[in-house]
Every structure is written in C-alpha cells, then in structure tokens.
Scaffold this motif. Structure first.
Motif, PDB file in Angstrom:
ATOM      1  N   GLY A   1       0.383   1.020  11.347  1.00 60.05           N
ATOM      2  CA  GLY A   1       2.541   0.172  12.714  1.00 60.05           C
ATOM      3  C   GLY A   1       2.298   1.765  12.566  1.00 60.05           C
ATOM      4  O   GLY A   1       2.381   2.066  13.855  1.00 60.05           O
ATOM      5  N   ASN A   2       2.449   2.524  11.724  1.00 55.84           N
ATOM      6  CA  ASN A   2       3.235   4.044  12.116  1.00 55.84           C
ATOM      7  C   ASN A   2       2.151   4.701  12.100  1.00 55.84           C
ATOM      8  O   ASN A   2       2.116   6.227  13.152  1.00 55.84           O
ATOM      9  CB  ASN A   2       4.352   4.211  11.185  1.00 55.84           C
TER      10      ASN A   2
ATOM     11  N   HIS B   1      -0.034  -9.242   6.830  1.00 56.51           N
ATOM     12  CA  HIS B   1      -0.763  -8.187   7.345  1.00 56.51           C
ATOM     13  C   HIS B   1      -2.260  -7.906   7.457  1.00 56.51           C
ATOM     14  O   HIS B   1      -3.490  -7.591   8.605  1.00 56.51           O
ATOM     15  CB  HIS B   1      -0.082  -6.828   6.583  1.00 56.51           C
TER      16      HIS B   1
ATOM     17  N   ASN C   1      -1.706   5.110   8.071  1.00 56.31           N
ATOM     18  CA  ASN C   1      -2.937   4.429   7.163  1.00 56.31           C
ATOM     19  C   ASN C   1      -4.359   4.401   8.668  1.00 56.31           C
ATOM     20  O   ASN C   1      -5.353   5.770   7.375  1.00 56.31           O
ATOM     21  CB  ASN C   1      -2.686   2.719   7.036  1.00 56.31           C
TER      22      ASN C   1
ATOM     23  N   PHE D   1       1.204  -1.519  -0.047  1.00 53.86           N
ATOM     24  CA  PHE D   1       0.066   0.270   0.198  1.00 53.86           C
ATOM     25  C   PHE D   1       0.978   1.079   0.244  1.00 53.86           C
ATOM     26  O   PHE D   1       0.824   2.228  -0.631  1.00 53.86           O
ATOM     27  CB  PHE D   1      -1.254  -0.174   0.984  1.00 53.86           C
TER      28      PHE D   1
ATOM     29  N   PRO E   1      -4.549  -2.775   9.603  1.00 57.13           N
ATOM     30  CA  PRO E   1      -3.050  -3.224  10.065  1.00 57.13           C
ATOM     31  C   PRO E   1      -2.397  -1.658  10.460  1.00 57.13           C
ATOM     32  O   PRO E   1      -2.569  -1.631   9.420  1.00 57.13           O
ATOM     33  CB  PRO E   1      -3.329  -4.400   8.570  1.00 57.13           C
TER      34      PRO E   1
ATOM     35  N   THR F   1      -2.936  -4.196   2.856  1.00 58.99           N
ATOM     36  CA  THR F   1      -2.142  -3.613   2.762  1.00 58.99           C
ATOM     37  C   THR F   1      -1.370  -4.360   1.494  1.00 58.99           C
ATOM     38  O   THR F   1       0.047  -3.326   2.040  1.00 58.99           O
ATOM     39  CB  THR F   1      -1.375  -2.955   3.913  1.00 58.99           C
ATOM     40  N   ALA F   2      -0.625  -5.821   1.574  1.00 55.84           N
ATOM     41  CA  ALA F   2       0.503  -6.187   0.540  1.00 55.84           C
ATOM     42  C   ALA F   2      -0.462  -7.118   0.006  1.00 55.84           C
ATOM     43  O   ALA F   2      -1.860  -8.213   1.019  1.00 55.84           O
ATOM     44  CB  ALA F   2       1.271  -6.849   1.771  1.00 55.84           C
TER      45      ALA F   2
HETATM   46  C1  LIG Z   1       3.551   0.086   5.974  1.00 54.34           C
HETATM   47  C2  LIG Z   1       2.483  -1.084   6.371  1.00 54.34           C
HETATM   48  C3  LIG Z   1       1.665  -1.330   7.325  1.00 54.34           C
HETATM   49  C4  LIG Z   1       1.460  -0.325   8.268  1.00 54.34           C
HETATM   50  O1  LIG Z   1       1.038   0.956   7.893  1.00 54.34           O
HETATM   51  P1  LIG Z   1       1.144   2.505   9.507  1.00 54.34           P
HETATM   52  O2  LIG Z   1       0.698   3.509   8.080  1.00 54.34           O
HETATM   53  O3  LIG Z   1       2.534   3.001   9.241  1.00 54.34           O
HETATM   54  O4  LIG Z   1       0.086   2.388   9.755  1.00 54.34           O
HETATM   55  C5  LIG Z   1       0.684  -2.029   7.356  1.00 54.34           C
HETATM   56  N1  LIG Z   1       0.806  -3.251   5.869  1.00 54.34           N
HETATM   57  C6  LIG Z   1       1.955  -3.110   5.412  1.00 54.34           C
HETATM   58  C7  LIG Z   1       1.661  -3.980   4.202  1.00 54.34           C
HETATM   59  C8  LIG Z   1       2.771  -2.216   5.554  1.00 54.34           C
HETATM   60  O5  LIG Z   1       3.948  -1.720   4.447  1.00 54.34           O
END
Ligand SMILES: *Cc1c(COP(=O)(O)O)cnc(C)c1O
Length: 492
Positions: free
Chosen positions: A264-265, A395, A268, A108, A262, A421-422
């Motif tokens: 992380g940072n 993810h 999204n 993504f 999903p 996201t992937a």
């Molecule tokens: C970067 C990423 C996330 C996390 O997204 P954030 O915007 O950092 O919360 C989730 N899934 C995939 C595949 C990513 O590359």
C-alpha cells in the motif's frame, strides 16, 4: 549513522529522526548509507527474534546504547505476541507465508507499532526532551488500533486517534472503542477519512497550537509509516524469515529467495529492500497491488500517476494512490540525489504524476510487480484453501496470486516468502465468502466460529476479547472541531 532528508535539507541522529517523523523540508529521513550485515548467516540463524532484532537494529540506530535498544526490544516482542517465534513461517501451496499477524491487533502493523513507543520515549530521554509526547493519528481502520495498543500506558506518552464514524468496519470500531489504558483517546468524526487526515495535518502545522502545547509540557509526534522508527523494525522479520528457512534446511547457505509483499504505502516492501541491500540473499522483490494498481503501473511504465479512479476493495489497507515510502526508493535510484528527488515529488504535488528516466529505471531491476483484481483475490483464497486447507486473508491473497502469476510467467523457481500481513479473522466476511460463495453469516461472532472451524485454528484472543470488552471511549465531533477536541482531551 546520520539520517538525511530525501530532499536534502535536514540532517539528524537516529533518535532525533524518530522524534521528528517527517523531515523539515517535507522529505523522508534515510540513513546516509545502508549498513552491511557482517555476522555470518549461520551464526545469525542461532539467534531468537529478540537477539536478531538487536543485531539488525543496532546497525541503524547507532546512537542508542545496547542497554537502551535491548530494553525497547524486550518490551515489544514479548507475550503480547501469541507465539514464541513472533513471526512464524507456514509452507502452503508452494510458498512460505511469513505470518506477521501474531501481535495484539492481528495485523502486521503491530510488528513496528509495538516497539515504536519505546524507541520514541528512549529517544526523548536521550535528547533531554522533558515534554510528554502526544501522538495524533487519523485512521481508516488498522493503524489506529495498532497505534493505540502500542502506546497504551507507555509512560510519557498520550495518544489520540481520529476515525471516520461511519467509515470503518464494526470489528475495527469495536477494537478501537474498547482499548484500555489511561493515556488513550478515540474520537469518531462526522466525516470521511480524508477529513480526519486533513484535520490532523492542520493541527500539526498550527503555530498557536504548538505554543499552547509547549506551555503545558506537551509536544506532538506522529506514528505513521514514514517514521524510520517503524521502518527499521520491519527489516528484522525479513532476516528472520530467511534465517528460519536456513535453520530448517529448506534453503542452502547463501541461496537467494524471492519476497512478495502486498503493498500500500510501500513501507513493508521497502524494509525488504533494505534487508537485501544489507546483504540478505534475495533474487526478486515482488510488489503486489490490488485494483488500485498505481505501483504496478509505475514499475511497468516508469510513470507514477495518481490521477485515476480510486477503488474500495476487499483489501482496504492497500487502497492507496500515493505510496509515501516510495520516495525513499526513488532517492536511492537517483543515486542519492536530493535535488532530483525533490523535483520529482514537486511534480507529484503539482501535477499528480512524475516520470523516471532510463538510468533510474535500472535501479528497479531487482523488482517485479503484479496486481490482483477482486475476483482473482477471492479465487486465490479458495485455491490455497482447497489445495492445502490453509486460510489466508484478502491482503495476503493479493500477494499470493501475484506470486503464482509471476512464477508461471517467468519460470522463476526460487523459494518465495510471502508477507502475510493480516489474520483471516480480521477480514472474516470476505474470506468466508471467497471459500464458499453462498456463505451469508452477518453476525461477527458466528462468523469467527465458522472461520475457526474452516481453518482448523483457534479464534485469536484479539477477536475473543471483543465479545465482552466494555466500550471505553465515547467522543464524537465534527471535522472542524477536532482542534478543540484535542485541547479538551489534553486539558489545555
Ligand atoms: C498496512 C497494510 C498493508 C500495506 O503495507 P504498506 O507498508 O503500507 O505497503 C498490507 N496489508 C495490511 C493488512 C496492512 O495493514
């Protein structure tokens, strides 16, 4: 629209905020207010992805002309994506999967990194910046390749990506080392990701380096996810998801949906929050974590605490203990109070934790949160596949599991959009093992073929081209030699 720092001491136009990345005071840029979408949903639903991108982004990037913004959008969302829809929705097992992986690197991050270079070079022109922009990035895998693809051959830019030589997957390494373009460089460092990231930060803050760069007509910038030039394009696809459901009569006009991301940072899901605040009908935003569940704990206890064990999981892009973009949400729930925000993030810096008060917690009412363990992630991939034949990546599976658990616990029956996201091809080994635990293929190409057969889809172009693509980059260095390596690459 003016952009302010979450910590109060930096104010810029949109184009200046994009060039700057992080605010001078260490805070993140946020728009002075969240704009409302005035156009009726039915009318918006008539637009294609590019038309919609314009309607959303023009509300945030107010110092770009229509012509400038359309040129950026048209350069980004074209046939580099393998579907005209750009971000298609697939219904499976009771949820709508918003597929954000149809760009050149099948994750993504392409959704924003395909447009960021164009926004940046346009911003440079608008601000009479004559220097070439040099992007420095440290990557643990996905971001590096997406940034390389985005900046490749964009005039007026150079990009240098550092990655830990033994710290990324074979596919990820090959993806980076085969990148074409006259302005791209990829450097493997003999160290881990933290050393790569620290090295990049040190180069950014090195005064001698800055003057040397200036002498030679270069200026550094950053492509990481705190840049509003990455955040704003991400708001678009949530609108696109809602409007697609409306156009296809899956929901009624104005009917709220849930969105599960999903995380992380926190970039999204923050984009989804902005879409909601702009007026998109949303019931709950569901924040999904893997075993690194610092965000789940935050939402359920009002305490953010990064002092904990770090787990390496099958969803590595979510293996994060400090979610940088959360600072923007914190700012919003303080009621736009920069002093309070700065105090909390000062505590995070010194103690590794902070606690929000009950008043702020009220601002989180629109969120739900959950997490998936490694076993739950794998069993979710298997369950969705066994129920429907649809194959999701690790993810996406974290979000899919969290949504399933949330629905069962809450009885909430709103339609749910899951950010996918992937592509499963990006994490093929984990995905195939989840579907068939006896699966043991180690050869990447056979793996891709087996996955294509299982999922009943073609192997993505991004994977196919890796087979014969020549290696184009061959630079390695020790972490302490990163600065000299940058000088050598730039010829300064
Ligand atoms: C970067 C990423 C996330 C996390 O997204 P954030 O915007 O950092 O919360 C989730 N899934 C995939 C595949 C990513 O590359």
């Amino acid at each position: 629209m003016i952009y302010k720092s979450t910590r109060g001491n930096d104010t810029r136009t949109a184009s200046q905020a994009i060039l700057k990345g992080l605010a001078q005071d260490g805070g993140l840029f946020i728009p002075e207010y969240i704009p409302k979408m005035e156009m009726p949903l039915k009318e918006l639903a008539e637009l294609d992805y590019r038309g919609l991108a314009y309607e959303v982004m023009k509300l945030y990037l107010t110092d770009f002309t229509e012509e400038e913004l359309m040129a950026c959008i048209n350069n980004a969302y074209d046939d580099k994506f393998d579907t005209e829809a750009i971000a298609p929705l697939t219904y499976a097992d009771g949820a709508y999967y918003l597929e954000l992986f149809h760009g050149p690197t099948i994750a993504f991050k392409d959704m924003a990194l395909q447009i960021l270079p164009h926004l940046m070079t346009t911003a440079a022109r608008k601000n009479d910046l004559k220097d070439d922009i040099v992007i420095l990035t440290a990557t643990s895998g996905d971001t590096g390749k997406a940034a390389l693809e985005g900046f490749k051959d964009v005039p007026g830019t150079r990009i240098i990506v550092f990655y830990p030589k033994d710290g990324v997957s074979r596919v990820q390494e090959k993806q980076m080392l085969t990148t074409g373009g006259e302005n791209t460089s990829v450097v493997g460092i003999y160290g881990n990701f933290d050393q790569a990231q620290t090295g990049v930060k040190n180069i950014f803050s090195d005064g001698d380096m800055a003057s040397l760069l200036e002498e030679h007509g270069f200026v550094f910038s950053s492509a990481n996810s705190i840049n509003i030039g990455r955040l704003v394009p991400q708001v678009v696809y949530y609108w696109h998801a809602y409007l697609t459901l409306l156009r296809e009569e899956k929901i009624a006009d104005g009917e709220p949906v849930n969105i599960c991301v999903p995380t992380g940072n926190f970039g999204n899901i923050l984009a989804a929050y902005l879409a909601k605040e702009m007026g998109m009908p949303v019931n709950k935003l569901i924040c999904a974590s893997n075993s690194n569940k610092v965000l789940y704990d935050f939402f359920t206890t009002e305490v953010y605490d990064k002092n904990r064990d770090f787990f390496v999981t099958s969803s590595p892009s979510m293996d994060i203990l400090v979610s940088s973009n959360l600072e923007r949400l914190i700012y919003f729930i303080t009621g736009d109070d920069p002093a309070k925000t700065a105090k909390l993030f000062g505590e995070l810096n010194s103690e590794g934790r902070y606690e929000i008060d009950d008043e702020m917690n009220k601002g989180l009412a629109g969120f739900a949160a959950g997490f998936a363990t490694e076993e739950e992630t794998a069993s979710e991939i298997a369950q969705v596949y066994n129920d429907t034949g649809y194959v999701i990546d690790t993810h996406t599976a974290v979000a899919s599991f969290v949504n399933r658990q949330y629905r069962e616990a809450s009885g909430d029956e709103h339609a749910c959009v899951i950010a996918s996201t992937a592509s499963p091809f990006k994490f093929g080994g984990s995905v195939m093992k989840a579907i068939d635990p006896s699966y043991e293929e180690t050869d990447d190409y056979t793996l891709a073929e087996d996955l294509a057969k299982t999922a009943g889809v073609d192997i993505p172009q991004a994977v196919l081209i890796l087979r014969d693509a020549p290696i184009r980059h061959d630079i390695q260095c020790a972490p302490e030699d990163m600065k000299d390596t940058v000088k050598k690459i730039l010829g300064i």
